[in-house]
Design an enzyme around this catalytic site. Sequence first.
Site, PDB file in Angstrom:
ATOM      1  N   GLY A  14       0.807  -1.221   0.000  1.00  0.00           N
ATOM      2  CA  GLY A  14       0.000   0.000   0.000  1.00  0.00           C
ATOM      3  C   GLY A  14       0.841   1.273   0.000  1.00  0.00           C
ATOM      4  O   GLY A  14       2.067   1.246  -0.120  1.00  0.00           O
ATOM      5  N   ARG A 110      -4.360   2.998  19.093  1.00  0.00           N
ATOM      6  CA  ARG A 110      -3.757   4.275  19.499  1.00  0.00           C
ATOM      7  C   ARG A 110      -4.246   4.782  20.837  1.00  0.00           C
ATOM      8  O   ARG A 110      -3.504   5.470  21.541  1.00  0.00           O
ATOM      9  CB  ARG A 110      -4.062   5.342  18.442  1.00  0.00           C
ATOM     10  CG  ARG A 110      -3.202   5.249  17.215  1.00  0.00           C
ATOM     11  CD  ARG A 110      -3.493   6.427  16.317  1.00  0.00           C
ATOM     12  NE  ARG A 110      -2.920   6.230  15.009  1.00  0.00           N
ATOM     13  CZ  ARG A 110      -3.489   6.625  13.870  1.00  0.00           C
ATOM     14  NH1 ARG A 110      -4.653   7.270  13.895  1.00  0.00           N
ATOM     15  NH2 ARG A 110      -2.907   6.404  12.714  1.00  0.00           N
ATOM     16  N   CYS A 149      -1.565  11.078  11.033  1.00  0.00           N
ATOM     17  CA  CYS A 149      -0.584  11.935  10.353  1.00  0.00           C
ATOM     18  C   CYS A 149      -0.824  13.430  10.597  1.00  0.00           C
ATOM     19  O   CYS A 149       0.125  14.206  10.745  1.00  0.00           O
ATOM     20  CB  CYS A 149      -0.571  11.626   8.856  1.00  0.00           C
ATOM     21  SG  CYS A 149      -2.179  11.241   8.168  1.00  0.00           S
ATOM     22  N   GLN A 176      -5.471  18.443   4.028  1.00  0.00           N
ATOM     23  CA  GLN A 176      -4.752  17.173   3.998  1.00  0.00           C
ATOM     24  C   GLN A 176      -4.596  16.638   2.582  1.00  0.00           C
ATOM     25  O   GLN A 176      -5.512  16.692   1.767  1.00  0.00           O
ATOM     26  CB  GLN A 176      -5.490  16.163   4.886  1.00  0.00           C
ATOM     27  CG  GLN A 176      -5.585  16.652   6.317  1.00  0.00           C
ATOM     28  CD  GLN A 176      -6.257  15.691   7.270  1.00  0.00           C
ATOM     29  OE1 GLN A 176      -6.871  16.125   8.239  1.00  0.00           O
ATOM     30  NE2 GLN A 176      -6.131  14.392   7.038  1.00  0.00           N
ATOM     31  N   GLU A 202     -11.671  11.748  11.174  1.00  0.00           N
ATOM     32  CA  GLU A 202     -10.412  12.459  11.376  1.00  0.00           C
ATOM     33  C   GLU A 202     -10.496  13.499  12.500  1.00  0.00           C
ATOM     34  O   GLU A 202      -9.615  13.581  13.345  1.00  0.00           O
ATOM     35  CB  GLU A 202     -10.024  13.144  10.055  1.00  0.00           C
ATOM     36  CG  GLU A 202      -8.582  13.516   9.938  1.00  0.00           C
ATOM     37  CD  GLU A 202      -7.682  12.338   9.592  1.00  0.00           C
ATOM     38  OE1 GLU A 202      -8.145  11.183   9.590  1.00  0.00           O
ATOM     39  OE2 GLU A 202      -6.500  12.593   9.318  1.00  0.00           O
ATOM     40  N   LYS A 205     -10.211  12.319  16.086  1.00  0.00           N
ATOM     41  CA  LYS A 205      -8.943  11.786  16.616  1.00  0.00           C
ATOM     42  C   LYS A 205      -8.063  12.881  17.231  1.00  0.00           C
ATOM     43  O   LYS A 205      -7.203  12.598  18.058  1.00  0.00           O
ATOM     44  CB  LYS A 205      -8.130  11.125  15.491  1.00  0.00           C
ATOM     45  CG  LYS A 205      -8.741   9.884  14.912  1.00  0.00           C
ATOM     46  CD  LYS A 205      -7.883   9.383  13.743  1.00  0.00           C
ATOM     47  CE  LYS A 205      -8.698   8.606  12.739  1.00  0.00           C
ATOM     48  NZ  LYS A 205      -8.079   8.513  11.428  1.00  0.00           N
ATOM     49  N   ARG A 235      -9.844  17.652   2.796  1.00  0.00           N
ATOM     50  CA  ARG A 235      -8.948  17.028   1.802  1.00  0.00           C
ATOM     51  C   ARG A 235      -8.746  18.033   0.673  1.00  0.00           C
ATOM     52  O   ARG A 235      -9.713  18.636   0.187  1.00  0.00           O
ATOM     53  CB  ARG A 235      -9.608  15.756   1.271  1.00  0.00           C
ATOM     54  CG  ARG A 235      -8.702  14.894   0.435  1.00  0.00           C
ATOM     55  CD  ARG A 235      -7.666  14.126   1.236  1.00  0.00           C
ATOM     56  NE  ARG A 235      -8.224  13.075   2.076  1.00  0.00           N
ATOM     57  CZ  ARG A 235      -7.550  12.483   3.054  1.00  0.00           C
ATOM     58  NH1 ARG A 235      -6.300  12.831   3.320  1.00  0.00           N
ATOM     59  NH2 ARG A 235      -8.109  11.540   3.798  1.00  0.00           N
ATOM     60  N   HIS A 242       0.540  17.315   4.708  1.00  0.00           N
ATOM     61  CA  HIS A 242      -0.639  17.878   5.372  1.00  0.00           C
ATOM     62  C   HIS A 242      -0.271  19.245   5.962  1.00  0.00           C
ATOM     63  O   HIS A 242       0.714  19.379   6.706  1.00  0.00           O
ATOM     64  CB  HIS A 242      -1.097  16.973   6.517  1.00  0.00           C
ATOM     65  CG  HIS A 242      -1.697  15.671   6.079  1.00  0.00           C
ATOM     66  ND1 HIS A 242      -1.985  15.355   4.771  1.00  0.00           N
ATOM     67  CD2 HIS A 242      -2.095  14.594   6.824  1.00  0.00           C
ATOM     68  CE1 HIS A 242      -2.523  14.148   4.705  1.00  0.00           C
ATOM     69  NE2 HIS A 242      -2.590  13.663   5.946  1.00  0.00           N
ATOM     70  N   ASN A 327       2.871  13.468   5.309  1.00  0.00           N
ATOM     71  CA  ASN A 327       1.957  12.502   5.936  1.00  0.00           C
ATOM     72  C   ASN A 327       2.402  11.056   5.814  1.00  0.00           C
ATOM     73  O   ASN A 327       2.166  10.253   6.729  1.00  0.00           O
ATOM     74  CB  ASN A 327       0.543  12.650   5.367  1.00  0.00           C
ATOM     75  CG  ASN A 327       0.496  12.583   3.863  1.00  0.00           C
ATOM     76  OD1 ASN A 327       1.082  13.431   3.196  1.00  0.00           O
ATOM     77  ND2 ASN A 327      -0.183  11.604   3.314  1.00  0.00           N
TER      78      ASN A 327
END
Length: 350
Positions: A14, A110, A149, A176, A202, A205, A235, A242, A327
Amino acid sequence: MQPRIPVAILAATGTVGQRFVQLLADHPWFEITALVGSERSAGKPYAEATQWRLDGELPPAFADMIVSPLTTDLPARIVFSALPHSVALELEPQYAQAGYAVSSNARAFRQTEHVPLLIPEVNADHLTMLPRQRQARGWPGLIVTSPNCTTTGVAMPLKPLDDAFGVEQVFVVSMQAISGAGYPGVASLDITDNIYPYISGEEEKMQPETRLLLGSMDSDRRIPHTLTASAHCNRVPVIDGHTSCISVGFKQRVSIEEATQVLQDFTSAPGVSQLPSALPNPIIVRPEPDRPQPRLDRDAKNGMAVSVGRLRTCNLLDLSMVSVVHNTLRGAASGAILNAELLVQQGYVE
Ligand code: NAP
């Protein structure tokens, strides 16, 4: 010379996995011994299984390496995980149970008790929770995680500012890069000539991850920071890097000169700065009125530095600034590699 430590990359095909391959191909401490993929890729040569999308050639030594399935029988001591969330949730504990040190980019653990959310320059002392992790879960191995990120590009400059002035409130608007969504990511008709004002999960977090990163340790217990954070995540049609516009409220009055000095003076702790991927000064303060910019600043210091600039007084909080982080490097693969280097240095990888 010490033999290099064998490492495996989970989801090596990936966007983040390719970065791991690129960065670990010539790493002084680590040697890639397994590239791991989904059922789609397992059994194929890596060059066939992956669509290489990074600048430069796929490192030739790995083109013919056969992609392994997701087994816990890998010839490695460290596994770097770029697994999707749901797969990481199920499999990362299995790797820790099988004795591997897992350095993860996924969000699965996390915010889990006893699992360090780690940026070595910010909270290396959080590794002291690892014996509790092993004891509580009965794992001979372990899991450490890298932050989201975007959070990385926010928490890095907040750390020295918090140490000096006490951060109370943080307001962030992020712009981002497309690569943050993986491959193929956002549809071209959604992102070309456009700003896409929604990234699932996002914004949620930012506050908890920043609180954990800037939190303190009381013996082997993590005490989250009490700051309040609010984020708008967008985005934008940028490939990598970012950008975050950040406003910060402090416990005390702070001049722009003082804040600039504190950011410029930020140095990694002596142990951390000796790690192969570390920088002695991981924050770059740009003096120009129109920097940082993702295209110009994302690759600063091999993509390991966070660039900040446009420091000015904020009419709502105290200080405003702009930060840029790469990122998929500092915000993903390079960050996870630095975490693993710290694990080795601190004796957590037997
Ligand atoms: P990506 O480009 O979409 O790649 C997805 C990877 O996951 C591929 O290697 C794919 O393997 C593997 N995969 C998919 N389904 C799987 C399954 N069922 N079992 C095993 N492997 C499977 O995604 P990415 O951007 O690299 O993101 C990977 C992880 O890193 C995610 O958890 C993401 O949140 C995190 N992350 C990404 C960034 C970023 O900037 N992109 C930053 C920080 C963290 P095959 O090709 O073999 O199918």
